[in-house]
Motif scaffolding. Sequence first.
Motif, PDB file in Angstrom:
ATOM      1  N   ILE A 151      10.883   9.000 -10.907  1.00 57.24           N
ATOM      2  CA  ILE A 151      11.766   9.782  -9.081  1.00 57.24           C
ATOM      3  C   ILE A 151      13.161   8.526 -10.109  1.00 57.24           C
ATOM      4  N   PRO A 152      14.196   9.552  -9.216  1.00 58.01           N
ATOM      5  CA  PRO A 152      15.386   8.911  -9.736  1.00 58.01           C
ATOM      6  C   PRO A 152      15.818   7.458  -9.106  1.00 58.01           C
ATOM      7  N   GLN A 153      16.725   6.574  -9.976  1.00 61.80           N
ATOM      8  CA  GLN A 153      16.591   5.915  -9.972  1.00 61.80           C
ATOM      9  C   GLN A 153      17.961   5.458  -8.874  1.00 61.80           C
ATOM     10  N   VAL A 154      17.828   3.832  -8.503  1.00 62.12           N
ATOM     11  CA  VAL A 154      19.101   3.603  -7.653  1.00 62.12           C
ATOM     12  C   VAL A 154      19.958   3.340  -8.829  1.00 62.12           C
ATOM     13  N   GLU A 155      21.341   2.418  -7.750  1.00 57.10           N
ATOM     14  CA  GLU A 155      22.007   1.848  -9.082  1.00 57.10           C
ATOM     15  C   GLU A 155      22.199   0.498  -8.987  1.00 57.10           C
ATOM     16  N   LYS A 156      21.643  -0.050  -8.080  1.00 59.94           N
ATOM     17  CA  LYS A 156      21.456  -1.907  -8.624  1.00 59.94           C
ATOM     18  C   LYS A 156      19.818  -1.949  -7.691  1.00 59.94           C
ATOM     19  N   THR A 157      18.845  -2.492  -8.549  1.00 57.48           N
ATOM     20  CA  THR A 157      17.814  -3.203  -8.085  1.00 57.48           C
ATOM     21  C   THR A 157      18.405  -4.622  -7.755  1.00 57.48           C
ATOM     22  N   TYR A 158      17.028  -5.186  -7.006  1.00 52.26           N
ATOM     23  CA  TYR A 158      17.705  -6.141  -6.598  1.00 52.26           C
ATOM     24  C   TYR A 158      15.942  -6.948  -7.303  1.00 52.26           C
ATOM     25  N   THR A 159      16.216  -8.597  -7.684  1.00 52.26           N
ATOM     26  CA  THR A 159      14.969  -9.177  -8.124  1.00 52.26           C
ATOM     27  C   THR A 159      14.205  -9.596  -7.149  1.00 52.26           C
ATOM     28  N   TYR A 160      12.668  -9.111  -7.918  1.00 52.22           N
ATOM     29  CA  TYR A 160      11.252  -9.251  -7.272  1.00 52.22           C
ATOM     30  C   TYR A 160      11.025 -10.057  -8.060  1.00 52.22           C
ATOM     31  N   PHE A 161       9.599 -10.605  -6.871  1.00 50.49           N
ATOM     32  CA  PHE A 161       8.153 -12.057  -7.505  1.00 50.49           C
ATOM     33  C   PHE A 161       7.104 -10.428  -7.690  1.00 50.49           C
ATOM     34  N   HIS A 162       6.739 -10.202  -8.624  1.00 52.49           N
ATOM     35  CA  HIS A 162       5.643  -9.238  -9.257  1.00 52.49           C
ATOM     36  C   HIS A 162       4.178 -10.349  -9.452  1.00 52.49           C
ATOM     37  N   VAL A 163       2.683  -9.773  -8.562  1.00 44.19           N
ATOM     38  CA  VAL A 163       1.613  -9.840  -9.047  1.00 44.19           C
ATOM     39  C   VAL A 163       1.365  -8.782  -9.185  1.00 44.19           C
ATOM     40  N   GLY A 164      -0.228  -7.976  -8.611  1.00 44.91           N
ATOM     41  CA  GLY A 164      -0.923  -7.115  -7.944  1.00 44.91           C
ATOM     42  C   GLY A 164       0.058  -5.992  -6.821  1.00 44.91           C
ATOM     43  N   TYR A 165      -0.159  -6.752  -5.304  1.00 45.68           N
ATOM     44  CA  TYR A 165       0.233  -7.016  -4.895  1.00 45.68           C
ATOM     45  C   TYR A 165       1.901  -7.340  -4.412  1.00 45.68           C
ATOM     46  N   PRO A 166       2.832  -6.931  -5.224  1.00 45.12           N
ATOM     47  CA  PRO A 166       4.440  -7.305  -4.936  1.00 45.12           C
ATOM     48  C   PRO A 166       4.801  -7.714  -3.869  1.00 45.12           C
ATOM     49  N   PHE A 167       4.985  -9.417  -3.457  1.00 46.57           N
ATOM     50  CA  PHE A 167       4.752  -9.841  -2.899  1.00 46.57           C
ATOM     51  C   PHE A 167       6.175 -10.211  -1.961  1.00 46.57           C
ATOM     52  N   MET A 168       7.362 -10.977  -3.112  1.00 42.96           N
ATOM     53  CA  MET A 168       9.162 -11.310  -2.372  1.00 42.96           C
ATOM     54  C   MET A 168      10.038 -11.276  -2.984  1.00 42.96           C
ATOM     55  N   ASN A 169      11.327 -11.045  -2.542  1.00 41.15           N
ATOM     56  CA  ASN A 169      12.620 -10.707  -3.056  1.00 41.15           C
ATOM     57  C   ASN A 169      13.816 -11.748  -3.519  1.00 41.15           C
ATOM     58  N   GLU A 170      14.697 -11.474  -4.363  1.00 44.35           N
ATOM     59  CA  GLU A 170      15.884 -12.269  -4.069  1.00 44.35           C
ATOM     60  C   GLU A 170      16.741 -12.811  -2.305  1.00 44.35           C
ATOM     61  N   HIS A 171      16.264 -11.532  -1.710  1.00 47.52           N
ATOM     62  CA  HIS A 171      16.678 -11.576   0.042  1.00 47.52           C
ATOM     63  C   HIS A 171      15.502 -12.181   0.468  1.00 47.52           C
ATOM     64  N   GLY A 172      14.662 -12.652   0.454  1.00 48.54           N
ATOM     65  CA  GLY A 172      13.707 -13.605   0.976  1.00 48.54           C
ATOM     66  C   GLY A 172      12.818 -11.738   1.793  1.00 48.54           C
ATOM     67  N   VAL A 173      12.373 -11.049   1.385  1.00 48.03           N
ATOM     68  CA  VAL A 173      11.517  -9.901   2.357  1.00 48.03           C
ATOM     69  C   VAL A 173      11.273 -10.313   1.747  1.00 48.03           C
ATOM     70  N   ALA A 174       9.664 -10.117   2.534  1.00 48.36           N
ATOM     71  CA  ALA A 174       7.863 -10.916   1.765  1.00 48.36           C
ATOM     72  C   ALA A 174       7.599  -9.893   2.488  1.00 48.36           C
ATOM     73  N   ILE A 175       5.976  -9.019   1.302  1.00 47.95           N
ATOM     74  CA  ILE A 175       5.136  -8.204   2.028  1.00 47.95           C
ATOM     75  C   ILE A 175       4.005  -8.775   1.803  1.00 47.95           C
ATOM     76  N   GLY A 176       3.152  -8.585   3.009  1.00 49.29           N
ATOM     77  CA  GLY A 176       1.751  -9.439   2.767  1.00 49.29           C
ATOM     78  C   GLY A 176       0.468  -7.360   2.314  1.00 49.29           C
ATOM     79  N   GLU A 177      -0.202  -6.987   2.267  1.00 46.49           N
ATOM     80  CA  GLU A 177      -1.506  -5.948   1.986  1.00 46.49           C
ATOM     81  C   GLU A 177      -2.628  -6.258   1.864  1.00 46.49           C
ATOM     82  N   THR A 178      -3.273  -5.213   3.331  1.00 49.44           N
ATOM     83  CA  THR A 178      -4.362  -5.073   3.371  1.00 49.44           C
ATOM     84  C   THR A 178      -4.903  -3.888   3.618  1.00 49.44           C
TER      85      THR A 178
END
Length: 538
Positions: free
Chosen positions: A91-118
Motif C-alpha cells: 500500500i502507499p507508505q506515509v511520509e514518516k512512521t513512528y517507532t513501535y514494539f514488534h511481537v506477534g500482535y504488535p503492542f505499543m509505540n513511541e507515543h505510548g499507544v498500546a493495543i491488545g488483541e482477542t
Amino acid sequence: MKKLRRGILVFLPITLTILMALSSWSCTNIVVGKDASADGSVITSHTADGAFYDARVRTIPGKTFPAGSKADVFWNIVMEEDYEPKKIGEIPQVEKTYTYFHVGYPFMNEHGVAIGETTIGQKEELKTFHPDARAIMTIEQLEVFALQRAKTAREAITVVGELAEKYGFLPSCGSEGECITITDSTEAWIFEIRSAGLMWTPDSGKPGAVWVAQRVPDDCVVIVPNMSRIREIDVNDKNNFMASKDYMQPAIDNGWYDPNSGKPFIWQEAYSPLTGNDDWSLSSMWIRNRLYTLYSQLDPTREWDPYAETMSYPFAIKPQKKLSVQDVMTMLRSHMEGTPFDMAAESAWDIREGDKIAKSPLTTPFVTKDLRNLLKIPYNRPVAKWDCAYSFVSQARSGYPAPVRTVLWFGYDNPHTTCYVPIYSGVLETRKNWRTFDRNTFSLDSTQWAFILADDLVNHRYQEAIADLKAVREPLEQGFAKQVLEIDKKALELAQKDPAQAQEYITKFTNECMEKTEKAWWQLNWDLISKYNNNKKK
C-alpha cells in the motif's frame, strides 16, 4: 553444567509434546478506564494464547520515506505457521512512521499507544480465507500500521478502519473476526471488525470490512474473552462511538436485521454466531467461564450465575475497588480458583493418607489432555493458559512525556507462572536474549525458553513447585514496581533537558530488568530440576 543440560533433556521432550498438542487461538483482554485504575492510568492487557506466536520483543525504528514509497503487507506476522512472514501486497507508505514494539500482535509505540488483541466469532457468510481471498489486511498487520501512524487511540482506530475497508480485512485466526483494545493516556477503546466474505474484491465498490468501536467509560472495566462485547451503536455520540459508514449493511443484506422492524440494531447479535458447535459462538462455555470468573472478581458483592448467557453481562462494569496494574496481572493469572471451573479442585486428585483425604502433590490447574483423559477430568478453559506465548499489562499515564508515557509489563509463556518486566514506551532496544527464539531448538540464549521450561517443570509437581516459583517472582516484581517510581522521577528530569538522554536512561533500566529476570529464571530452572527430579527418594 553437563548435569544441568542432561536434566533439561529429560524434561524437554515432554514440554514440546505438550505445547504442540494443545490448541491456541484464544486470548483474554482486560481494559481499565483512567478513573477505574488506582493511579489514574489507562490500562489494557492481552494474553497471546498460541504456544508459538512470535514473542520476540523488538523495536522497529520509525523512518522518513520519499514520496511514492510503498509499505509491504505480510501474512503470518504472528508466526503461527513455522515460516517467516510472506509478502502478500503493498500500500502507499506515509511520509514518516513512528517507532513501535514488534511481537506477534504488535503492542505499543513511541507515543505510548498500546493495543491488545482477542479473536471473536463471525457468521459463516462473512468468512474469508488466505490465500483465496482478495483481502490482505490481517489484524496484526493493521496493528503494525496503526502503531506506525497514530499518536492517539482515536487516530489508531481511524487508520485500522480505513485500511481494512479499502484493502479488505483478512482473518488470520481461523476465519473469525477480531477485537483490539486500544489505549492512550486518556482513553480506552474496544474496536471490533468483521470481514466481507470470500467474494469481496477491491473493485467491487463495497467496503472490505465492517467495524465499530466503543469507548470504555472512564470509571469502568471491560472484559473481552473471545467474544463481541459491543451491542447498540449511537454514531451521533462521537465521544463514545466510531463506526464504518455501512456497518449495518451486511446484516441487512443477509437478513440478520430488518431496519423496518422498529427494533434496535444489536451489533453483537447481528454478526456473531449465537449457538452451535462453534467455539466462537456467544453461547460457548469457554467464554462464559472467563466472564464469570473475572466479573466475580470485579464485583464480588453481586451474585453472578456461572452458567448465565454471555449476552447478559454488561459491556462495562464499575469495579468495587480501583484496580492497580498488579490487580490486572492477578486476574490474568487466574485458573478460576474458587469457581466450578477450577480443574485443580476436581475430586480425581484426592488421595487417602491414613484416615484423611488430601490433594495429590501432582494436583495442577493446568492439566494436559492425556492426564485429563486418564483421570476423567472435564476440560475448562482457564484465564491463564499453559500454551500462552506471552502476555502484557500496559499502563498509559497522562501528563508524562512520550518516552515514559506508557509502561508495558511483559511476560513470557503462561501468565500464571510468568514474571512481568517493565518496558517503557521510549525504549530504544531490548535485550538480545529477549528477541531470540527458535521454536524447534532449545537454547540457553533465549529467555523465552527459560519461561517455557519453568512452566513445565512447575506443572510436574505443581503443589510444591509453584511456591518455589513465587518465592523468586514476587521479590522481582515488587522490586520493579518500586524502581519504576524512582526511574519515573529521574527520566522526567532528563526528558525536560534532553529527551535522548531520557530514552537512553530508560533503555538501560529496562534491559537491566530483563537481564535480572532472565538470570533468576534460569537459576529457578536448575533448582526445580535438582529438587524434583525422579531420582529423589520418595
